[in-house]
Design a protein around this motif. Sequence first.
Motif, PDB file in Angstrom:
ATOM      1  N   ILE A  71       8.073 112.579   8.190  1.00 36.28           N
ATOM      2  CA  ILE A  71       9.416 112.156   7.769  1.00 36.28           C
ATOM      3  C   ILE A  71       9.555 110.639   7.645  1.00 36.28           C
ATOM      4  O   ILE A  71      10.625 110.128   7.342  1.00 36.28           O
ATOM      5  N   CYS A  72       8.479 109.908   7.868  1.00 36.04           N
ATOM      6  CA  CYS A  72       8.538 108.441   7.786  1.00 36.04           C
ATOM      7  C   CYS A  72       8.431 107.975   6.337  1.00 36.04           C
ATOM      8  O   CYS A  72       8.146 108.755   5.429  1.00 36.04           O
ATOM      9  N   ARG A  73       8.637 106.680   6.141  1.00 35.18           N
ATOM     10  CA  ARG A  73       8.368 106.032   4.849  1.00 35.18           C
ATOM     11  C   ARG A  73       7.103 105.182   5.024  1.00 35.18           C
ATOM     12  O   ARG A  73       7.167 104.109   5.633  1.00 35.18           O
ATOM     13  N   PRO A  74       5.979 105.645   4.521  1.00 32.07           N
ATOM     14  CA  PRO A  74       4.710 104.957   4.777  1.00 32.07           C
ATOM     15  C   PRO A  74       4.713 103.471   4.430  1.00 32.07           C
ATOM     16  O   PRO A  74       4.095 102.660   5.124  1.00 32.07           O
ATOM     17  N   LYS A  75       5.405 103.084   3.384  1.00 31.70           N
ATOM     18  CA  LYS A  75       5.358 101.691   2.930  1.00 31.70           C
ATOM     19  C   LYS A  75       6.167 100.744   3.813  1.00 31.70           C
ATOM     20  O   LYS A  75       6.061  99.527   3.665  1.00 31.70           O
ATOM     21  N   LEU A  76       6.981 101.291   4.733  1.00 33.51           N
ATOM     22  CA  LEU A  76       7.819 100.433   5.569  1.00 33.51           C
ATOM     23  C   LEU A  76       7.107  99.935   6.832  1.00 33.51           C
ATOM     24  O   LEU A  76       7.623  99.045   7.509  1.00 33.51           O
ATOM     25  N   PHE A  77       5.965 100.483   7.151  1.00 37.08           N
ATOM     26  CA  PHE A  77       5.232 100.013   8.329  1.00 37.08           C
ATOM     27  C   PHE A  77       4.508  98.712   7.996  1.00 37.08           C
ATOM     28  O   PHE A  77       3.896  98.589   6.923  1.00 37.08           O
ATOM     29  N   ASP A  78       4.562  97.757   8.920  1.00 38.13           N
ATOM     30  CA  ASP A  78       3.778  96.544   8.678  1.00 38.13           C
ATOM     31  C   ASP A  78       2.349  96.748   9.190  1.00 38.13           C
ATOM     32  O   ASP A  78       2.037  97.739   9.841  1.00 38.13           O
ATOM     33  N   ARG A  79       1.495  95.792   8.865  1.00 39.64           N
ATOM     34  CA  ARG A  79       0.076  95.937   9.161  1.00 39.64           C
ATOM     35  C   ARG A  79      -0.199  96.119  10.647  1.00 39.64           C
ATOM     36  O   ARG A  79      -0.929  97.030  11.056  1.00 39.64           O
ATOM     37  N   ASP A  80       0.383  95.252  11.470  1.00 34.28           N
ATOM     38  CA  ASP A  80       0.101  95.303  12.904  1.00 34.28           C
ATOM     39  C   ASP A  80       0.652  96.574  13.536  1.00 34.28           C
ATOM     40  O   ASP A  80       0.067  97.113  14.491  1.00 34.28           O
ATOM     41  N   GLU A  81       1.768  97.058  13.010  1.00 35.03           N
ATOM     42  CA  GLU A  81       2.342  98.298  13.523  1.00 35.03           C
ATOM     43  C   GLU A  81       1.389  99.463  13.275  1.00 35.03           C
ATOM     44  O   GLU A  81       1.141 100.288  14.161  1.00 35.03           O
ATOM     45  N   LEU A  82       0.822  99.536  12.087  1.00 30.91           N
ATOM     46  CA  LEU A  82      -0.126 100.605  11.778  1.00 30.91           C
ATOM     47  C   LEU A  82      -1.395 100.483  12.613  1.00 30.91           C
ATOM     48  O   LEU A  82      -1.962 101.494  13.051  1.00 30.91           O
ATOM     49  N   ASP A  83      -1.851  99.260  12.829  1.00 28.24           N
ATOM     50  CA  ASP A  83      -3.038  99.053  13.659  1.00 28.24           C
ATOM     51  C   ASP A  83      -2.782  99.555  15.075  1.00 28.24           C
ATOM     52  O   ASP A  83      -3.626 100.253  15.664  1.00 28.24           O
ATOM     53  N   THR A  84      -1.625  99.227  15.616  1.00 27.47           N
ATOM     54  CA  THR A  84      -1.260  99.689  16.966  1.00 27.47           C
ATOM     55  C   THR A  84      -1.147 101.201  17.005  1.00 27.47           C
ATOM     56  O   THR A  84      -1.613 101.860  17.958  1.00 27.47           O
ATOM     57  N   MET A  85      -0.537 101.779  15.979  1.00 23.77           N
ATOM     58  CA  MET A  85      -0.373 103.237  15.922  1.00 23.77           C
ATOM     59  C   MET A  85      -1.724 103.942  15.890  1.00 23.77           C
ATOM     60  O   MET A  85      -1.941 104.937  16.592  1.00 23.77           O
ATOM     61  N   LEU A  86      -2.639 103.422  15.078  1.00 19.34           N
ATOM     62  CA  LEU A  86      -3.943 104.071  14.980  1.00 19.34           C
ATOM     63  C   LEU A  86      -4.669 104.051  16.322  1.00 19.34           C
ATOM     64  O   LEU A  86      -5.281 105.039  16.724  1.00 19.34           O
ATOM     65  N   ARG A  87      -4.594 102.925  17.003  1.00 20.70           N
ATOM     66  CA  ARG A  87      -5.298 102.801  18.280  1.00 20.70           C
ATOM     67  C   ARG A  87      -4.671 103.668  19.362  1.00 20.70           C
ATOM     68  O   ARG A  87      -5.300 103.929  20.396  1.00 20.70           O
ATOM     69  N   ALA A  88      -3.439 104.130  19.120  1.00 18.46           N
ATOM     70  CA  ALA A  88      -2.775 105.035  20.054  1.00 18.46           C
ATOM     71  C   ALA A  88      -2.863 106.492  19.598  1.00 18.46           C
ATOM     72  O   ALA A  88      -2.395 107.391  20.308  1.00 18.46           O
ATOM     73  N   ALA A  89      -3.463 106.722  18.440  1.00 17.12           N
ATOM     74  CA  ALA A  89      -3.547 108.078  17.880  1.00 17.12           C
ATOM     75  C   ALA A  89      -4.796 108.774  18.422  1.00 17.12           C
ATOM     76  O   ALA A  89      -5.809 108.908  17.728  1.00 17.12           O
ATOM     77  N   HIS A  90      -4.734 109.206  19.656  1.00 18.02           N
ATOM     78  CA  HIS A  90      -5.921 109.728  20.331  1.00 18.02           C
ATOM     79  C   HIS A  90      -6.277 111.154  19.910  1.00 18.02           C
ATOM     80  O   HIS A  90      -7.422 111.576  20.066  1.00 18.02           O
ATOM     81  N   ARG A  91      -5.307 111.903  19.403  1.00 18.19           N
ATOM     82  CA  ARG A  91      -5.562 113.294  19.033  1.00 18.19           C
ATOM     83  C   ARG A  91      -6.032 113.390  17.580  1.00 18.19           C
ATOM     84  O   ARG A  91      -5.484 112.720  16.711  1.00 18.19           O
ATOM     85  N   PRO A  92      -7.044 114.209  17.300  1.00 22.35           N
ATOM     86  CA  PRO A  92      -7.621 114.256  15.949  1.00 22.35           C
ATOM     87  C   PRO A  92      -6.613 114.510  14.835  1.00 22.35           C
ATOM     88  O   PRO A  92      -6.661 113.842  13.794  1.00 22.35           O
TER      89      PRO A  92
END
Length: 223
Positions: A71-92
């Motif tokens: 339900i998010c808008r992919p283009k609204l995330f900034d670079r550092d936010e996505l980097d932080t999210m990925l590093r917290a995305a522990h589940r496959p």
Amino acid sequence: MATKTVTELQGELAALEDPKIREVNERHGDDHGVNLGKLRALAKELKTQHDLARDLWATGDTAARLLALLICRPKLFDRDELDTMLRAAHRPKVHDWLVNYVVKKNPHAEDLRTTWLADPDPIVASAGWALTTERVAKQPAGLDLAGLLDIIEAQLRDAPDRLQWAMNHCLAQIGIEHPDHRARALAIGEHLGVLKDYPTPPNCTSPFAPIWITEMVRRKTAS
């Protein structure tokens, strides 16, 4: 568009829990028991709500994070936010959906691709390889395909599972999409033997790169 709070949605997600689905998911490293079809139906009801998506992500709950990514808008995330999210995305599943549904549609995708590709964390690096595979297929201009094959040849066999899978996909994609590099991609796959004995259901294509490349090229030629 339905307006619901995070607490209400957590309750709905809890009600959708199925112990049998959770048992299957846990064998693959995921810790939720929600039928993904029902999760998608809930996302369709909510439509796009970026602020709500951020709040759902912040819960840390896997099912809530999967819903957030729908339900998010992919283009609204900034670079550092996505980097932080990925590093917290522990589940496959969260990791895969974040890369495929969000990062690939974000203007910072290329910057993140090069950053993640060189990351010492194999899970983060696997995201870099997934984005590289996307470029191999859709936007190869500027990529050093021979250089990528050099890295794959040197590192694929001993790479951890998730990283190995992503690198192997890139190897196959290079062989499928780029005839000038196909012979070498096939030779690397044969020499390394990665996923050669992977159990493949009937009517599915083996992830063993030589078989995968040969079958997909056959289909493209036949179509």
